[in-house]
Enzyme design. Sequence first.
Site, PDB file in Angstrom:
ATOM      1  N   CYS A   2       0.842  -0.829  -0.136  1.00 60.73           N
ATOM      2  CA  CYS A   2       0.080  -0.159   0.003  1.00 60.73           C
ATOM      3  C   CYS A   2       0.884   1.415  -0.071  1.00 60.73           C
ATOM      4  CB  CYS A   2      -0.878  -0.443   1.022  1.00 60.73           C
ATOM      5  SG  CYS A   2      -2.078  -0.927   1.205  1.00 60.73           S
ATOM      6  N   ARG A  27       2.859   0.322  -5.802  1.00 62.52           N
ATOM      7  CA  ARG A  27       2.849  -0.502  -4.515  1.00 62.52           C
ATOM      8  C   ARG A  27       1.527  -1.023  -3.891  1.00 62.52           C
ATOM      9  NH1 ARG A  27       6.568   0.506  -0.754  1.00 62.52           N
ATOM     10  NH2 ARG A  27       4.859   0.311   1.179  1.00 62.52           N
ATOM     11  N   TRP A  80      -2.392  -2.740  -1.797  1.00 61.66           N
ATOM     12  CA  TRP A  80      -2.525  -4.316  -1.835  1.00 61.66           C
ATOM     13  C   TRP A  80      -3.388  -4.985  -1.049  1.00 61.66           C
ATOM     14  CZ3 TRP A  80       0.680  -8.443  -0.227  1.00 61.66           C
ATOM     15  CH2 TRP A  80       0.861  -8.845  -1.567  1.00 61.66           C
ATOM     16  N   ASN A 104      -0.405   1.661   5.715  1.00 62.08           N
ATOM     17  CA  ASN A 104      -0.148   0.753   4.563  1.00 62.08           C
ATOM     18  C   ASN A 104       0.455  -0.540   6.361  1.00 62.08           C
ATOM     19  OD1 ASN A 104       2.325  -0.375   3.536  1.00 62.08           O
ATOM     20  ND2 ASN A 104       3.349   0.371   3.984  1.00 62.08           N
ATOM     21  N   GLY A 105       0.352  -1.881   6.216  1.00 67.26           N
ATOM     22  CA  GLY A 105       1.544  -2.596   6.841  1.00 67.26           C
ATOM     23  C   GLY A 105       0.367  -3.755   7.587  1.00 67.26           C
ATOM     24  N   GLU A 488      15.652 -15.767 -14.426  1.00 73.23           N
ATOM     25  CA  GLU A 488      15.341 -14.581 -14.112  1.00 73.23           C
ATOM     26  C   GLU A 488      14.320 -14.071 -15.678  1.00 73.23           C
ATOM     27  OE1 GLU A 488      15.194 -12.125 -12.219  1.00 73.23           O
ATOM     28  OE2 GLU A 488      14.606  -9.920 -13.759  1.00 73.23           O
ATOM     29  N   LYS A 492      10.674 -13.144 -15.389  1.00 70.18           N
ATOM     30  CA  LYS A 492      10.166 -11.658 -15.853  1.00 70.18           C
ATOM     31  C   LYS A 492       8.719 -12.021 -17.181  1.00 70.18           C
ATOM     32  CE  LYS A 492      12.568  -8.543 -14.776  1.00 70.18           C
ATOM     33  NZ  LYS A 492      12.009  -9.703 -13.101  1.00 70.18           N
ATOM     34  N   GLU A 495       5.907 -13.119 -14.800  1.00 68.55           N
ATOM     35  CA  GLU A 495       5.327 -12.111 -14.232  1.00 68.55           C
ATOM     36  C   GLU A 495       4.135 -10.534 -15.243  1.00 68.55           C
ATOM     37  OE1 GLU A 495       7.765 -10.325 -11.032  1.00 68.55           O
ATOM     38  OE2 GLU A 495       8.999 -10.053 -12.723  1.00 68.55           O
ATOM     39  N   HIS A 511      16.751 -35.307 -16.504  1.00 67.26           N
ATOM     40  CA  HIS A 511      15.990 -36.160 -14.638  1.00 67.26           C
ATOM     41  C   HIS A 511      14.882 -35.796 -14.779  1.00 67.26           C
ATOM     42  CE1 HIS A 511      20.263 -37.200 -14.266  1.00 67.26           C
ATOM     43  NE2 HIS A 511      21.046 -35.819 -14.256  1.00 67.26           N
ATOM     44  N   LYS A 610       5.472  -3.631  -6.509  1.00 69.58           N
ATOM     45  CA  LYS A 610       6.983  -3.159  -6.557  1.00 69.58           C
ATOM     46  C   LYS A 610       7.622  -3.802  -4.905  1.00 69.58           C
ATOM     47  CE  LYS A 610      10.191  -1.619  -8.531  1.00 69.58           C
ATOM     48  NZ  LYS A 610      10.382  -2.303  -9.960  1.00 69.58           N
TER      49      LYS A 610
HETATM   50  C1  G6P Z   1       8.485  -7.939  -5.371  1.00 74.99           C
HETATM   51  C2  G6P Z   1       8.913  -7.270  -6.874  1.00 74.99           C
HETATM   52  C3  G6P Z   1      10.065  -8.123  -7.440  1.00 74.99           C
HETATM   53  C4  G6P Z   1      11.048  -8.128  -6.514  1.00 74.99           C
HETATM   54  C5  G6P Z   1      11.160  -8.836  -5.582  1.00 74.99           C
HETATM   55  C6  G6P Z   1      12.151  -8.727  -4.059  1.00 74.99           C
HETATM   56  O1  G6P Z   1       7.740  -9.677  -5.623  1.00 74.99           O
HETATM   57  O2  G6P Z   1       7.772  -7.713  -8.101  1.00 74.99           O
HETATM   58  O3  G6P Z   1      10.078  -7.535  -8.988  1.00 74.99           O
HETATM   59  O4  G6P Z   1      12.411  -8.220  -7.093  1.00 74.99           O
HETATM   60  O5  G6P Z   1      10.114  -8.382  -4.243  1.00 74.99           O
HETATM   61  O6  G6P Z   1      12.309  -6.447  -3.918  1.00 74.99           O
HETATM   62  P1  G6P Z   1      13.767  -6.532  -2.890  1.00 74.99           P
HETATM   63  O7  G6P Z   1      12.587  -4.623  -3.333  1.00 74.99           O
HETATM   64  O8  G6P Z   1      13.770  -6.999  -2.653  1.00 74.99           O
HETATM   65  O9  G6P Z   1      14.305  -5.839  -4.371  1.00 74.99           O
END
Ligand code: G6P
Length: 615
Positions: A2, A27, A80, A104-105, A488, A492, A495, A511, A610
């Site tokens: 949030c 957020r 969120w 927020n929290g 990675e 991507k 997501e 395997h 994020k």
């Molecule tokens: C969320 C984001 C990712 C990020 C992860 C860790 O899941 O969507 O993109 O890699 O958090 O975030 P940080 O701020 O700790 O790198």
Amino acid sequence: MCGIVGYVGNREASPIVLSALRRLEYRGYDSAGIAGIRINGAEKNENFQIRRCEGSIDRLKDLLDTQPMVGTTAIGHTRWATHGRPSEKNAHPHRFRDVVIVHNGIIENHKELRQELIKKGHRFDSETDSEIIAHLLDRLIRETGDFEKSCRTMIKRLEGAFALAVLWSHDPDNLFVAKQGSPLLLGRGEGENFVASDIPALLEYTKEFLILNDGEMAFIEPSRIRVMDFSGKLIQKKTQRINWSLAMAEKEGYDHFMLKEIHEQPRVLQDSLRGRIVPGFKNVIFDTIDWKAEKWRSFSSVSMVACGTAWHAGLITKYWMEQIAKIHADVDLASEYRYRSPVEFPKTLSIAISQSGETYDTLAAVDEAKKLRHSLLSITNTVDSSIVRRTKNVIYTHAGPEISVASTKCFTAQLMNLALVTVKLAQARRAQSKAWIAKFLKDLSSISRQIEKVLKHEDKVREIAKKYANYNQYFYLGRGISYPIALEGALKLKEIAYINTQAYSAGEMKHGPIALISDQWPVVCVAPNDRLFPKMMSNIEVVKARSGKIISIGTEGHKTLENASDDFLPIPKVREELSPFLTNIYLQLFAYHMAVLRGNNVDKPKNLAKSVTVE
Ligand code: G6P
């Protein structure tokens, strides 16, 4: 999760709060809302105006267009969902009688507080943990008649994590905020002051910030800010000037923040390196760390913790640490580390990697490492974030604000800084010769130019994305240092394009996963010309023999690979350790164009946020 915003001043508050909320949408975007205090002419008649809706800030804007608000004090929220599904009823702000709040929290003792208040006759409108804050505070004010005193009493009753902004209708120019475990900062203006969850939210209005620490609260009026600890003792805070331009936080002509951030990477790497490599490539300096060579030399192992994309940066660093610095290195998912009872290992350097510096699991893993008496270091992009306060020794990635939920430039900047830490350790341990270090640093310094060359192939990536846009499942393969890049790249695509991906070390295919290979599963192979290339090539042949379609990323001029591939994307020749900087760029672009072709909301993928500030 949030985002929260607050404004007190002499201007119309709602447009300011709305525009700051837009910058916080990364957020969370399950619901949005704003509350202000109504003004009739010069009179304040003590009535709240509240506009809330399920969905994004755009919907809130539509609501405000049809039902405008008037007034010079307001708070806002973008949500969120944690407790209670996304809905108008669960959207903040929450009001009870004369108090309105945004939060927020997570209030961990919300059930007990709710029961206590229900016994006293309170009825709740929402399923959120946050609503109890408004009830509790209103009740206390009615008992004492004193807003500030009641805020102090109320804050002591809350357990868990919170960043709060609160308005009381009888004192409309006095905004109360408090911080414990969730980010919150104050922006200073002329006859006006601001509150927000992060810096970019307020850059349009001010560059002067007061960063709150955990256990601090403030009463904010148009011409004064009083910061105090939770017992009410005043704290003298220094105003910090933050020189990020607003343009840095905007799209600069790109269709999406993600694309802008991908293209920013050459610049970001230069910024990350600035002042950190001594002329002549002799040494690495971190001005934020005062460890002498003996301290760096004293470590006998490295333990990294991170989540998501940052975890992949840690996986790559493990290869570097072991190959270059000749030091044992582990990397854990932060959410696993804290519960797996890690054994105390003397002289461990613990590195926490987090773009936001606010990821709950990563912060908890840092606390765990602290208990094990590790030396702590964090790599983050966010000045004065929670991780900074926990670790003291910090390396900032200097990537500027990353707005797109999917991390791109911050991953690359994390890698750059982790490579520099590796060099620091290698030097201290005398694991490499001076000449080797100088050459490595020189190559590292030129990697941003190589990234520019890769970015020039974007049209080709777009064409390949078009060709494969209708496939619904992909394999990603790599070996050695390219294996984390396969992970990675697969993350991507998952997501932002919402495509089922499976990433494996190519050696593991035999395997089990090979059973799935068919012409319906394109296989993305990360195969630079390194010492594992012959092995990788055999794995590719096995996939081809089972009609798999090969999209490969390899070294330019490498005909064996190009001929074996349905589509080939070339990286410039580069030393083996540094290929991840380049191969990854193609995978970022591929995921981006697939997401665009599928009509997805690239910067704000569904169900993701994020910064994940809950467990
Ligand atoms: C969320 C984001 C990712 C990020 C992860 C860790 O899941 O969507 O993109 O890699 O958090 O975030 P940080 O701020 O700790 O790198």
